[in-house]
Design a protein around this motif. Structure first.
Motif, short mmCIF file in Angstrom:
data_model
loop_
_atom_site.label_atom_id
_atom_site.label_comp_id
_atom_site.label_asym_id
_atom_site.label_seq_id
_atom_site.Cartn_x
_atom_site.Cartn_y
_atom_site.Cartn_z
N VAL A 267 55.58 38.41 64.42
CA VAL A 267 55.08 38.10 65.52
C VAL A 267 54.85 36.67 65.69
O VAL A 267 54.69 35.71 64.70
CB VAL A 267 53.70 38.89 65.85
CG1 VAL A 267 53.67 40.21 65.72
CG2 VAL A 267 52.55 38.20 64.90
N LEU A 268 54.92 36.02 67.01
CA LEU A 268 54.57 34.82 67.30
C LEU A 268 53.04 34.50 67.81
O LEU A 268 52.68 35.19 68.88
CB LEU A 268 55.72 34.17 68.30
CG LEU A 268 56.85 34.06 67.82
CD1 LEU A 268 57.68 33.50 68.84
CD2 LEU A 268 57.17 33.25 66.58
N VAL A 269 52.24 33.76 67.33
CA VAL A 269 51.02 33.69 68.11
C VAL A 269 50.77 32.22 68.40
O VAL A 269 51.10 31.17 67.51
CB VAL A 269 50.06 33.92 66.84
CG1 VAL A 269 48.56 33.55 67.23
CG2 VAL A 269 50.29 35.18 66.41
N THR A 270 50.50 31.82 69.42
CA THR A 270 50.27 30.37 70.04
C THR A 270 49.00 30.12 69.90
O THR A 270 48.08 31.01 70.65
CB THR A 270 50.66 30.45 71.64
OG1 THR A 270 52.01 30.67 71.62
CG2 THR A 270 50.63 28.94 72.06
N ALA A 271 48.59 29.07 69.48
CA ALA A 271 47.19 28.55 69.36
C ALA A 271 46.58 28.06 70.74
O ALA A 271 46.42 26.69 70.96
CB ALA A 271 47.12 27.52 68.10
N ASN A 272 46.53 28.77 71.69
CA ASN A 272 46.18 28.21 73.18
C ASN A 272 44.69 28.46 73.39
O ASN A 272 44.44 28.69 74.66
CB ASN A 272 47.10 29.16 73.92
CG ASN A 272 47.05 30.63 73.91
OD1 ASN A 272 46.20 30.79 73.10
ND2 ASN A 272 47.75 31.31 74.81
N GLN A 273 43.77 28.68 72.27
CA GLN A 273 42.36 29.00 72.73
C GLN A 273 41.50 27.67 72.45
O GLN A 273 42.15 26.86 71.83
CB GLN A 273 41.85 30.17 71.92
CG GLN A 273 42.52 31.42 72.46
CD GLN A 273 42.43 31.84 73.55
OE1 GLN A 273 41.30 31.94 74.41
NE2 GLN A 273 43.70 32.04 74.51
N PRO A 274 40.17 27.90 72.95
CA PRO A 274 39.50 26.64 72.68
C PRO A 274 39.41 26.47 70.97
O PRO A 274 39.39 27.37 70.10
CB PRO A 274 38.06 27.01 73.02
CG PRO A 274 38.39 27.77 74.19
CD PRO A 274 39.61 28.76 73.78
N PRO A 275 39.18 25.15 70.52
CA PRO A 275 39.61 24.82 69.08
C PRO A 275 38.16 25.40 68.37
O PRO A 275 37.17 24.82 68.52
CB PRO A 275 39.41 23.39 68.96
CG PRO A 275 38.92 22.71 70.20
CD PRO A 275 39.30 24.14 71.34
#
Length: 546
Positions: A267-275
């Motif tokens: 799977v690909l997971v994008t780190a697109n959430q608040p840090p």
């Protein structure tokens, strides 16, 4: 142990391999990768208590294998355990080469204090797989590791290069010694429910995967467990499924994914959430009770711990599982290990030549718990079937495995199904029990064309997916359900068909598929390796091709 001197020079090892190997296995244009593995016992604490684990080069889990399509892998395994040992390759379907399969039907185990060199080629393969120990219930002690096969540079991949590539080896775990578990099975007892769930050999919050905000990462997930399917979630993030056991898939988005025993997917997971930090949560599926464990997805610019409860898995059981499994489709626009992944024909346009129906069952035989396929509980002779076939030693009879369920009482036999090279078969796996089943076929990949609840009938074919069914090496069959596959018998050899529930496999839920070619040609099957280990009735025979 003086005889176990390591060969550290790649040049010397290559020369040694060249002398041992027949000329048909040498491909000068394909690179070689050399590995030397030392298998030992060592202390591990995966579930909070000290245990005796199986280490490879001192590592638990074992070292990861990285390769590129068509690479040759030369893996020299030294057995420092006080008992025989054997490694198998979950998903590396060796073309023409069941001699390297690493299961008791094809290989003699490596004796204590000895070594064996596996000669493998990842021919026309990409994707995510794993290896594991296949004898004496060693799988419950470790000895497993991940395999990544990357595409060749000239073959396009249907997604941009990820910022990182992580492997997650997930599986249920027992605190008991693997020898105690084996004793229970040998004495006709069922195993208790597992004690823990591990990710890369560690329990709760035992792993941290660091990501940079805004970037996308690949996570390769393999279920290396013994008893249970698992479900995985990335708190606050969606997963884009891109690959299943060597097939690029339609890139659907999922908030949670089921991964059954023996299965692997990327799977690909994008780190697109608040840090901040987030949970990577896994839990057992279709089980009571449910075991959960976590790892940490750590944003590199964060100093904050995970917030809120650990995300729970799906509560719907069979319906959710079947619908999600059906949603996994082949990406027909993507290249595979070759430019045309479907070859010269489309799987849905080829007429099948044979229908095989396989039903699992829990059988009580001679006062002990056993498990069976079509009423036959597999009995392992002391001579591997591949060697017995080669030397014409009468330890099995081709055709002793029936094509359809008997629905009668179970019996023990060295079950071998006879099949012809280049046949194109339909195999229907029927599950009349209340537990999910997971099946693997060594030496092959296949198209999962259908699955549903209830009993399979001839009319079930009307709902087969004959356009974009995913091509894979392991399948699941849900409780009181069926799963159907199409498979071309394009790989001569003796191949293991088994339950990935390891207690059921150990107690007989397996058989061997003998795919036969009357040509007896090296074009169809590699000759016996000159370094083949010989045991049982084959002990003392010569190993040069006859």
């Amino acid at each position: 142990m003086g005889s176990l001197t390591f060969i550290t020079s790649s040049l010397l090892l290559f020369f040694f391999f060249f002398l041992l190997s027949p000329p048909t296995t040498i491909r000068a244009d394909d690179p070689y990768r050399f590995f030397t593995w030392k298998v030992t016992y060592g202390d591990i604490w995966p579930a909070g208590v000290k245990q005796q684990g199986i280490l490879i080069n001192g590592m638990f889990p074992g070292p990861q294998i990285d390769a590129v399509t068509n690479d040759n892998l030369i893996i020299n395994v030294f057995n420092y355990l006080p008992e025989p040992f054997l490694i198998s390759w979950n998903g590396l379907y060796q073309r023409r080469n069941s001699w390297q399969d690493g299961v008791l039907g094809t290989n003699c185990p490596i004796p204590p204090g000895k070594n064996f060199t596996y000669v493998l080629q990842v021919k026309d393969q990409i994707g995510s797989y794993f290896y594991f120990p296949s004898v004496a219930f060693h799988k419950a002690a470790g000895g497993f590791g991940g395999i990544r096969i990357f595409s060749r540079p000239m073959i396009p991949v249907p997604f941009p290069p990820p910022a990182g590539d992580y492997t997650l080896l997930v599986g249920d775990w027992y605190k008991a010694h693997h020898g105690s578990l084996k004793w229970m099975l040998d004495n006709g007892q069922k195993l208790p429910f597992p004690d823990a769930l591990l990710i890369n050999g560690r329990g709760w919050n035992g792993n941290t995967f660091t990501v940079d905000q805004g970037k996308t990462y690949r996570f390769r997930i393999s279920n290396v467990g013994l008893e249970n399917c698992i479900n995985i979630r990335f708190q606050g993030h969606l997963m884009k499924l891109v690959e299943v056991e060597g097939s690029h898939t339609l890139q659907n988005m999922y908030s949670s994914l089921d991964v059954c025993l023996g299965q692997s997917m990327s799977v690909l997971v994008t780190a697109n959430q608040p840090p901040r930090d987030y949970y990577i949560a896994t839990s057992t599926r279709f089980s009571k009770p449910v075991i959960t464990t976590t790892s940490i997805l750590h944003y590199s610019n964060s100093w904050s711990s995970p917030v809120g409860p650990v995300p729970g898995g799906p509560t719907d059981q069979i319906g959710f599982g079947i619908n999600q499994a059906r949603s996994i489709r082949w990406n027909l626009t993507a290249s595979g290990p070759r430019p045309n992944p479907q070859g010269s024909y489309h799987y849905g346009m080829v007429k099948t030549t044979r229908t095989i129906r396989l039903a699992n069952s829990a059988a009580w035989i001679n006062g002990k718990q056993r498990y069976a396929v079509n009423g036959v509980s597999f009995y392992q002779p002391d001579t591997p079937l591949k060697l017995a076939d080669y030397y014409k030693i009468p330890v099995f009879q081709p055709g002793s495995m029936p094509d359809s369920p008997s629905y009668g009482s179970g019996y023990m036999q060295t079950s071998v199904m006879a099949a012809n090279f280049r046949d194109y078969v339909e195999i229907v796996f029927e599950n009349y029990e209340d537990t999910v089943q997971s099946w693997h076929i060594d030496g092959y990949s296949f198209w999962v064309v259908g699955m549903d609840g209830g009993q399979w009938t001839w009319a079930s074919r009307n709902n087969y997916n004959l356009r974009d069914a995913v091509n894979r090496v392991t399948l699941q069959v849900f409780p009181r359900s069926w799963t159907a596959i199409y498979m071309p018998l394009d790989n001569v050899g003796m191949w293991n068909v088994r339950s990935e529930n390891w207690a059921r496999q150990y107690l007989g839920q397996q058989f061997y598929l003998r795919v036969y070619s009357p040509a007896n040609s090296w074009r169809d099957e590699n000759p016996i390796p000159k370094n083949a280990l010989l045991c049982g009735w084959a002990r003392g025979r010569r190993t040069r091709p006859l």
